[in-house]
Scaffold this motif. Structure first.
Motif, PDB file in Angstrom:
ATOM      1  N   LEU A 145       0.816  -1.205   0.000  1.00 15.91           N
ATOM      2  CA  LEU A 145       0.000   0.000   0.000  1.00 15.91           C
ATOM      3  C   LEU A 145       0.852   1.259   0.000  1.00 15.91           C
ATOM      4  CD1 LEU A 145      -2.985  -0.815   2.371  1.00 15.91           C
ATOM      5  CD2 LEU A 145      -2.806  -1.009  -0.101  1.00 15.91           C
ATOM      6  N   LEU A 146       1.988   1.184   0.701  1.00 15.91           N
ATOM      7  CA  LEU A 146       2.814   2.389   0.733  1.00 15.91           C
ATOM      8  C   LEU A 146       3.526   2.657  -0.587  1.00 15.91           C
ATOM      9  CD1 LEU A 146       2.111   2.807   3.686  1.00 15.91           C
ATOM     10  CD2 LEU A 146       4.458   3.606   3.980  1.00 15.91           C
ATOM     11  N   GLN A 147       3.844   1.610  -1.303  1.00 21.34           N
ATOM     12  CA  GLN A 147       4.390   1.816  -2.654  1.00 21.34           C
ATOM     13  C   GLN A 147       3.366   2.573  -3.500  1.00 21.34           C
ATOM     14  OE1 GLN A 147       5.326  -2.371  -3.627  1.00 21.34           O
ATOM     15  NE2 GLN A 147       7.344  -1.652  -4.295  1.00 21.34           N
ATOM     16  N   LEU A 148       2.131   2.103  -3.413  1.00 23.12           N
ATOM     17  CA  LEU A 148       1.060   2.734  -4.182  1.00 23.12           C
ATOM     18  C   LEU A 148       0.884   4.198  -3.770  1.00 23.12           C
ATOM     19  CD1 LEU A 148      -1.153   2.305  -6.269  1.00 23.12           C
ATOM     20  CD2 LEU A 148      -2.659   1.563  -4.428  1.00 23.12           C
ATOM     21  N   MET A 149       0.950   4.421  -2.469  1.00 23.65           N
ATOM     22  CA  MET A 149       0.780   5.787  -1.992  1.00 23.65           C
ATOM     23  C   MET A 149       1.915   6.687  -2.488  1.00 23.65           C
ATOM     24  SD  MET A 149       0.226   7.156   1.887  1.00 23.65           S
ATOM     25  CE  MET A 149       1.833   7.770   2.357  1.00 23.65           C
TER      26      MET A 149
ATOM     27  N   LEU B 170      -8.474  -3.597  -4.614  1.00 20.37           N
ATOM     28  CA  LEU B 170      -7.262  -4.362  -4.337  1.00 20.37           C
ATOM     29  C   LEU B 170      -7.622  -5.721  -3.756  1.00 20.37           C
ATOM     30  CD1 LEU B 170      -4.934  -1.662  -2.744  1.00 20.37           C
ATOM     31  CD2 LEU B 170      -5.167  -2.356  -5.131  1.00 20.37           C
ATOM     32  N   ILE B 171      -6.847  -6.713  -4.139  1.00 22.82           N
ATOM     33  CA  ILE B 171      -6.982  -8.042  -3.551  1.00 22.82           C
ATOM     34  C   ILE B 171      -5.792  -8.258  -2.626  1.00 22.82           C
ATOM     35  CG2 ILE B 171      -7.040 -10.514  -3.991  1.00 22.82           C
ATOM     36  CD1 ILE B 171      -8.255  -9.901  -6.700  1.00 22.82           C
ATOM     37  N   ALA B 172      -6.075  -8.506  -1.361  1.00 20.48           N
ATOM     38  CA  ALA B 172      -5.000  -8.782  -0.408  1.00 20.48           C
ATOM     39  C   ALA B 172      -4.461 -10.179  -0.675  1.00 20.48           C
ATOM     40  CB  ALA B 172      -5.533  -8.680   1.014  1.00 20.48           C
ATOM     41  N   LEU B 173      -3.155 -10.283  -0.826  1.00 20.36           N
ATOM     42  CA  LEU B 173      -2.549 -11.583  -1.090  1.00 20.36           C
ATOM     43  C   LEU B 173      -2.088 -12.213   0.226  1.00 20.36           C
ATOM     44  CD1 LEU B 173      -0.463 -10.495  -4.184  1.00 20.36           C
ATOM     45  CD2 LEU B 173      -2.636 -11.728  -4.166  1.00 20.36           C
ATOM     46  N   ASP B 174      -1.783 -13.493   0.188  1.00 22.71           N
ATOM     47  CA  ASP B 174      -1.270 -14.176   1.375  1.00 22.71           C
ATOM     48  C   ASP B 174       0.239 -14.101   1.422  1.00 22.71           C
ATOM     49  OD1 ASP B 174      -3.254 -14.930   3.002  1.00 22.71           O
ATOM     50  OD2 ASP B 174      -3.664 -16.837   2.005  1.00 22.71           O
ATOM     51  N   GLU B 175       0.758 -12.985   0.949  1.00 22.78           N
ATOM     52  CA  GLU B 175       2.205 -12.850   0.870  1.00 22.78           C
ATOM     53  C   GLU B 175       2.653 -11.562   1.535  1.00 22.78           C
ATOM     54  OE1 GLU B 175       4.389 -13.799  -2.955  1.00 22.78           O
ATOM     55  OE2 GLU B 175       2.288 -13.939  -3.589  1.00 22.78           O
ATOM     56  N   LYS B 176       3.899 -11.585   1.936  1.00 23.88           N
ATOM     57  CA  LYS B 176       4.490 -10.371   2.501  1.00 23.88           C
ATOM     58  C   LYS B 176       5.776 -10.036   1.770  1.00 23.88           C
ATOM     59  CE  LYS B 176       2.307 -10.431   6.868  1.00 23.88           C
ATOM     60  NZ  LYS B 176       2.343  -9.782   8.182  1.00 23.88           N
ATOM     61  N   GLN B 177       6.196  -8.827   1.976  1.00 19.61           N
ATOM     62  CA  GLN B 177       7.498  -8.409   1.452  1.00 19.61           C
ATOM     63  C   GLN B 177       8.587  -9.350   1.966  1.00 19.61           C
ATOM     64  OE1 GLN B 177       7.618  -4.405   3.057  1.00 19.61           O
ATOM     65  NE2 GLN B 177       8.048  -3.620   1.014  1.00 19.61           N
TER      66      GLN B 177
ATOM     67  N   LEU C 269       1.287  -7.765   0.708  1.00 19.45           N
ATOM     68  CA  LEU C 269       1.246  -7.454  -0.717  1.00 19.45           C
ATOM     69  C   LEU C 269      -0.189  -7.502  -1.227  1.00 19.45           C
ATOM     70  CD1 LEU C 269       4.375  -9.470  -1.888  1.00 19.45           C
ATOM     71  CD2 LEU C 269       4.145  -6.989  -1.720  1.00 19.45           C
ATOM     72  N   TYR C 270      -0.454  -6.656  -2.182  1.00 19.65           N
ATOM     73  CA  TYR C 270      -1.773  -6.585  -2.800  1.00 19.65           C
ATOM     74  C   TYR C 270      -1.629  -6.671  -4.305  1.00 19.65           C
ATOM     75  CZ  TYR C 270      -3.525  -4.859   1.676  1.00 19.65           C
ATOM     76  OH  TYR C 270      -3.867  -4.728   2.988  1.00 19.65           O
ATOM     77  N   LYS C 271      -2.715  -7.020  -4.958  1.00 17.67           N
ATOM     78  CA  LYS C 271      -2.718  -6.835  -6.412  1.00 17.67           C
ATOM     79  C   LYS C 271      -4.013  -6.157  -6.844  1.00 17.67           C
ATOM     80  CE  LYS C 271      -4.560 -11.269  -7.990  1.00 17.67           C
ATOM     81  NZ  LYS C 271      -4.386 -12.417  -8.899  1.00 17.67           N
ATOM     82  N   PHE C 272      -3.960  -5.585  -8.004  1.00 19.87           N
ATOM     83  CA  PHE C 272      -5.094  -4.845  -8.552  1.00 19.87           C
ATOM     84  C   PHE C 272      -6.192  -5.810  -8.975  1.00 19.87           C
ATOM     85  CE2 PHE C 272      -6.919  -2.826 -12.481  1.00 19.87           C
ATOM     86  CZ  PHE C 272      -7.732  -1.946 -11.792  1.00 19.87           C
TER      87      PHE C 272
END
Lengths: 241, 241
Positions: free
Chosen positions: B174-178, B204-211, B221-224
């Motif tokens: 989200l912060l990348q997007l911001m 946004l779709i919340a993924l089951d992944e993290k940085q 992590l999210y995807k569009f």
DNA sequence: CCAAAAGTGTTGTTGATACACCCATGT
DNA sequence: ACATGGGTGTATCAACAACACTTTTGG
């Protein structure tokens, strides 16, 4: 862009990878507002292969003029309107948009006050006529597409900048303005909320005049305040309704 | 538009009222986002009179292709990027925008994900390089103007539709997007308020992944979500920040 | 007095803004 | 332990939608 080496310029070689284009035209969607209807000025051409068919007002762009200049000239030649609001839409470039020839057109739209307007007899036009935007006939070439695009553009722009005023007489009532927005956007607005919002923007100057000869309470007349608009335009302006 | 009678078409007569145009080109502003900077891909041309100078990526529009097709082709030829977000800006038609010849260019801009991108050696390009948008050098012809216009357009469009995602990798925080919005719009945003707003939109779709491999708490992590976007897009969508 | 449009006032809801605060993780 | 960014919660204020109401004027 940069040009390929000189032997490949369109001037010296028309047949290689860049056979070029037969011409660039300007086509112009002329919007007007009458009573409560958004209308478009269409013309019937007097010559050429599309004789008798309806289409947008158009013409060639000359070598020594910009597209903006060409559009202003073409509108002026037909309507004698000067200093009008005019904006480029985009270039329409489908290779078979015109049969036989490869002609790119640059679309424009303009907003005019129908009270000022005065059709001139023109060499290339038999007749010109206002059509309500929901009763547009089949037009030549891709003119229906250009018209559709211009409506989209108008709806977008009208929310972001006070360009709608160009469709009204200099003096107008708040309800005229509201009906204009309702018609363009295809929505219904609340009288009270509209008044509040539009007056809050400080874009209108209240005049010491009222409507004449109406069979109900006469409304106050307003005019658009171009001065404060310029100030506001720099920090953005929300026209959502 | 309608054509004048046949002896006046540009084909049969180049010298009368419509001497025509020497060519139509496409020029493309390629936007990318790197770390926290909005950047533009510029190229240095290998041939032609502008050899060695920096400019936008450009090329001729072929007779049998539309401007959109030409733009896609030209970008693909250099970057191998396919299926990218690409939008026409407008036609640039100033008569002396190019010395000697009368060339109209149709401007485009595209948003690309810099991770996917891969420069190809190209016939007409010596070098290509990303420039931060506040360090753009003097460019050939009117390319600075085109670039300026494209930035305006990008800033407008990005508020109305979620096109910004095209500049990010598929998975983002989200912060990348911001930061992307902050950079494009040149404003500062509140982290908390941004999260609320963007998550409320359901885009946004919340993924089951993290940085991975970050020296602080890893962000989700999210995807569009292109599906729900299509549904929302019909009834309009407010992207103001 | 009635129709028709002009114009005012009130109220509940939503959403933006500004901030304060806690959480997780690598060095 | 502390720096760095991730993430949550809350109070305040402004804007908007919905709707009820009063005023003016011609017929």
């Amino acid at each position: 862009m940069t040009f390929p080496s000189s032997q490949h310029t369109p001037q010296s070689d028309h047949k290689i990878t860049t056979p070029g284009i037969d011409g660039i035209t300007i086509d112009c969607v002329i919007f007007g507002f009458n009573k409560a209807s958004l209308e478009v000025l269409l013309v019937q051409h007097a010559e050429g292969e599309s004789i008798g068919k309806w289409g947008l007002l158009g013409g060639y762009m000359k070598r020594e003029e910009s597209a903006d200049d060409a559009a202003h000239r073409i509108v002026y030649e037909l309507t004698s309107l000067d200093n009008i609001y005019l904006e480029q839409l985009k270039a329409f470039t489908n290779p078979d948009r015109v049969p036989e020839r490869r002609v790119v057109t640059i679309g424009y739209y303009t907003l005019v006050n129908r009270e000022d307007y005065n059709i001139k007899a023109s060499l290339s036009v038999i007749e010109a006529k206002w059509y309500k935007i929901n009763t547009i006939p089949d037009l030549i070439f891709d003119h229906n597409e250009i018209l559709k695009f211009s409506l989209m553009q108008l709806r977008n722009r009208v929310r972001q900048a006070p360009i709608g005023f160009n469709l009204l007489p200099e003096k107008f009532t708040l309800l005229q303005l509201m009906h204009l927005y309702e018609e363009i956007l295809g929505i219904e607005l609340d009288k009270s909320n509209f008044r509040r919002k539009i007056l809050h923007m400080k874009l209108l100057i209240a005049l010491d005049e009222k409507q004449q000869d109406v069979s109900h309470r006469a409304a106050k007349l307003y005019k658009f305040d171009a001065e404060t608009y310029k100030k506001l335009t720099e920090k953005g302006l929300n026209f959502e309704f």
